[in-house]
Every structure is written in structure tokens, then in C-alpha cells.
Design a protein around this motif. Structure first.
Motif, PDB file in Angstrom:
ATOM      1  N   THR A  43      10.035  -8.459   6.842  1.00  0.00           N
ATOM      2  CA  THR A  43      10.675  -8.922   5.576  1.00  0.00           C
ATOM      3  C   THR A  43      12.128  -8.651   5.686  1.00  0.00           C
ATOM      4  O   THR A  43      12.409  -7.244   5.956  1.00  0.00           O
ATOM      5  CB  THR A  43       9.891  -8.519   4.489  1.00  0.00           C
ATOM      6  N   GLY A  93      -0.948 -13.500   5.795  1.00  0.00           N
ATOM      7  CA  GLY A  93       0.449 -13.093   5.866  1.00  0.00           C
ATOM      8  C   GLY A  93       0.641 -11.572   6.456  1.00  0.00           C
ATOM      9  O   GLY A  93      -0.118 -10.841   5.999  1.00  0.00           O
ATOM     10  N   THR A 125       3.374  -8.806   7.686  1.00  0.00           N
ATOM     11  CA  THR A 125       4.790  -8.538   7.612  1.00  0.00           C
ATOM     12  C   THR A 125       4.770  -7.047   7.474  1.00  0.00           C
ATOM     13  O   THR A 125       4.012  -6.280   7.098  1.00  0.00           O
ATOM     14  CB  THR A 125       5.467  -9.196   6.399  1.00  0.00           C
ATOM     15  N   ASP A 135       8.514  -8.906  -5.569  1.00  0.00           N
ATOM     16  CA  ASP A 135       7.969  -9.331  -4.197  1.00  0.00           C
ATOM     17  C   ASP A 135       8.146 -10.569  -3.922  1.00  0.00           C
ATOM     18  O   ASP A 135       7.070 -11.655  -3.895  1.00  0.00           O
ATOM     19  CB  ASP A 135       6.241  -8.948  -4.218  1.00  0.00           C
ATOM     20  N   ARG A 145       6.182 -12.032  -0.559  1.00  0.00           N
ATOM     21  CA  ARG A 145       4.846 -12.393  -0.891  1.00  0.00           C
ATOM     22  C   ARG A 145       4.541 -13.427  -1.786  1.00  0.00           C
ATOM     23  O   ARG A 145       3.654 -14.289  -1.559  1.00  0.00           O
ATOM     24  CB  ARG A 145       4.086 -11.293  -1.205  1.00  0.00           C
ATOM     25  N   MET A 147       2.008 -16.686  -1.104  1.00  0.00           N
ATOM     26  CA  MET A 147       0.595 -16.667  -1.534  1.00  0.00           C
ATOM     27  C   MET A 147       0.694 -17.117  -2.872  1.00  0.00           C
ATOM     28  O   MET A 147      -0.489 -17.503  -3.479  1.00  0.00           O
ATOM     29  CB  MET A 147       0.414 -14.890  -1.955  1.00  0.00           C
ATOM     30  N   ARG A 179       0.424 -21.435  -1.316  1.00  0.00           N
ATOM     31  CA  ARG A 179      -1.065 -21.420  -1.013  1.00  0.00           C
ATOM     32  C   ARG A 179      -1.668 -22.734  -1.729  1.00  0.00           C
ATOM     33  O   ARG A 179      -2.688 -23.063  -1.248  1.00  0.00           O
ATOM     34  CB  ARG A 179      -1.340 -20.153  -1.774  1.00  0.00           C
ATOM     35  N   ALA A 206      -6.894 -16.593   1.317  1.00  0.00           N
ATOM     36  CA  ALA A 206      -5.664 -16.068   1.521  1.00  0.00           C
ATOM     37  C   ALA A 206      -5.497 -14.253   1.291  1.00  0.00           C
ATOM     38  O   ALA A 206      -5.999 -13.881   0.710  1.00  0.00           O
ATOM     39  CB  ALA A 206      -4.660 -16.571   0.628  1.00  0.00           C
ATOM     40  N   ARG A 207      -5.198 -13.884   2.720  1.00  0.00           N
ATOM     41  CA  ARG A 207      -4.888 -12.476   2.750  1.00  0.00           C
ATOM     42  C   ARG A 207      -3.486 -11.848   3.037  1.00  0.00           C
ATOM     43  O   ARG A 207      -2.843 -12.601   3.802  1.00  0.00           O
ATOM     44  CB  ARG A 207      -5.661 -11.896   3.827  1.00  0.00           C
ATOM     45  N   TRP A 208      -2.985 -10.966   2.475  1.00  0.00           N
ATOM     46  CA  TRP A 208      -1.708 -10.502   2.657  1.00  0.00           C
ATOM     47  C   TRP A 208      -1.680  -8.984   3.056  1.00  0.00           C
ATOM     48  O   TRP A 208      -2.308  -8.129   2.411  1.00  0.00           O
ATOM     49  CB  TRP A 208      -0.965 -10.521   1.359  1.00  0.00           C
ATOM     50  N   GLN A 218       0.852  -5.987   4.570  1.00  0.00           N
ATOM     51  CA  GLN A 218       2.375  -5.427   4.804  1.00  0.00           C
ATOM     52  C   GLN A 218       2.296  -4.226   4.687  1.00  0.00           C
ATOM     53  O   GLN A 218       1.750  -3.149   3.996  1.00  0.00           O
ATOM     54  CB  GLN A 218       2.997  -5.778   3.395  1.00  0.00           C
TER      55      GLN A 218
END
Length: 198
Positions: free
Chosen positions: A86, A131, A133, A147, A150, A154, A158, A167-169, A171
């Protein structure tokens, strides 16, 4: 599962490279087919040219044809994984430019058909989005400013994917102050998340 991974970092010796390599290895060991688009090594041009902008809606197929390998990879994918650092609260320009140029009308979305209707997604083939990052900012500061990185993936992208897309993030915040042990824990978190992909 067909997994398309977008990696955007100029340094092949970076922690981001370690994240990409761990993610790819984990997916391959789980039996998935992985296609990595290493945007920097490909020399991908992120600039939407004046000619492309003129043909964006009027002659969209011209743009699709010009980026056929990227469009085909996007349509092939059942899982989309982005790995990037990022910078200035969002993805590097090369990744943002990839989204601008490859996620075209008729490929990623269709216009809503009326002024107040949102676009409709065309990427029903994508059933998983992950994602991955890092950021120099602490988590609380990103929350204060909304944010944006994201949110782009997302919330903004999405809806272009399958209605049941999972979906998963992931960071790692405060990157400049993380210890080697903390970085290894995050690598293991990435590995666990991708190993569970079904």
C-alpha cells in the motif's frame, strides 16, 4: 481451481516478493493452477491512453483485443489474488492502471442502464477474492481515513464478482516497525488462508 495472482512490486527481493512466493507455493501445493501476472517484470503500461479512452465505450473490443492475454486470464480465473504494497493509501499505479485498462465494459462490468443504477458485474467466474498487502500506516489511522485501498477491492470491485464470492483481506500494518518474527507470522497467516481455499 484456476487462480490468477496479480503482483505489483518493483523489488524482487522485497517482503512483498516473499508474500507472493509463499502464496503461489501454497496454492500450487494444494493442487490449484496458478497464473502469476508480475506487472513490473511484464512492463505493463498502466496509462489509459487518449486513444483507449476514446474507444472505451464506442469500440470496446479494440481495447479488449489490445489486452487479450490479460482479459483472457481474468475470464479464466476462479480465484483472484492481489499482492501489493500500500502506497499513498492505495495500490501502486501499475496495479491501479491494470484495473483501469483490463476491467473493461463487457469484461468486468456492464453499465447499469440508468443514471442512478450501479454497474452490473460480469465476472461471475470469480468465486474467491483475496487481498494481500502491507502498509506503513497503523491500522487505526487507516480506519480514520476510511481505508481507501481495502474499500477499493472489498467494496468497489467485489460486486463485479460472483454473487457468492468469498472475499478475504490480509494486511500487515505498521510495516516499517514489524519484527522478523511478526513478518513470519503474517506469512503463516497468508499460508493458512490460502490452504483453506476450496
Amino acid at each position: 481451481m484456476n487462480c490468477l495472482m496479480l503482483w505489483a512490486h518493483p523489488d524482487e527481493g522485497s517482503y512483498s516478493a516473499a508474500l507472493m512466493q509463499r502464496a503461489r507455493l501454497t496454492l500450487e501445493q494444494a493442487g490449484h493452477v496458478v497464473h502469476v501476472l508480475d506487472l513490473y517484470r511484464l512492463g505493463f503500461d498502466p496509462v489509459l491512453s487518449p486513444l483507449e479512452k476514446q474507444s472505451y465505450l464506442a469500440r470496446t473490443q479494440d481495447n479488449v483485443d489490445a489486452l487479450a492475454p490479460h482479459v483472457e486470464a481474468l475470464r479464466w480465473a476462479e480465484a483472484l489474488i492481489v499482492v501489493y504494497p500500500t502506497w499513498m493509501y492505495g495500490p501502486p499505479a501499475i496495479l491501479k492502471g491494470w484495473l483501469d485498462r483490463v476491467m473493461l465494459p463487457g469484461v468486468a462490468f456492464e453499465l447499469g442502464g440508468a443514471r442512478h443504477r450501479p454497474i452490473r458485474g460480469c465476472l461471475g467466474n470469480i468465486r474467491h477474492f483475496i487481498g494481500i498487502t502491507t502498509s506503513g500506516s497503523p491500522w487505526w489511522w487507516l480506519r480514520v481515513i476510511g481505508d481507501p485501498g481495502r474499500s477499493l477491492f472489498m467494496k468497489g470491485l467485489r460486486p463485479l464478482f460472483n454473487l457468492r464470492c468469498r472475499a478475504r483481506w490480509l494486511q500487515l500494518h505498521s510495516m516499517n516497525y514489524q519484527t522478523p518474527a511478526a513478518r513470519e507470522r503474517f506469512l503463516l497467516r497468508v499460508e493458512r488462508t490460502l490452504r483453506a481455499l476450496r
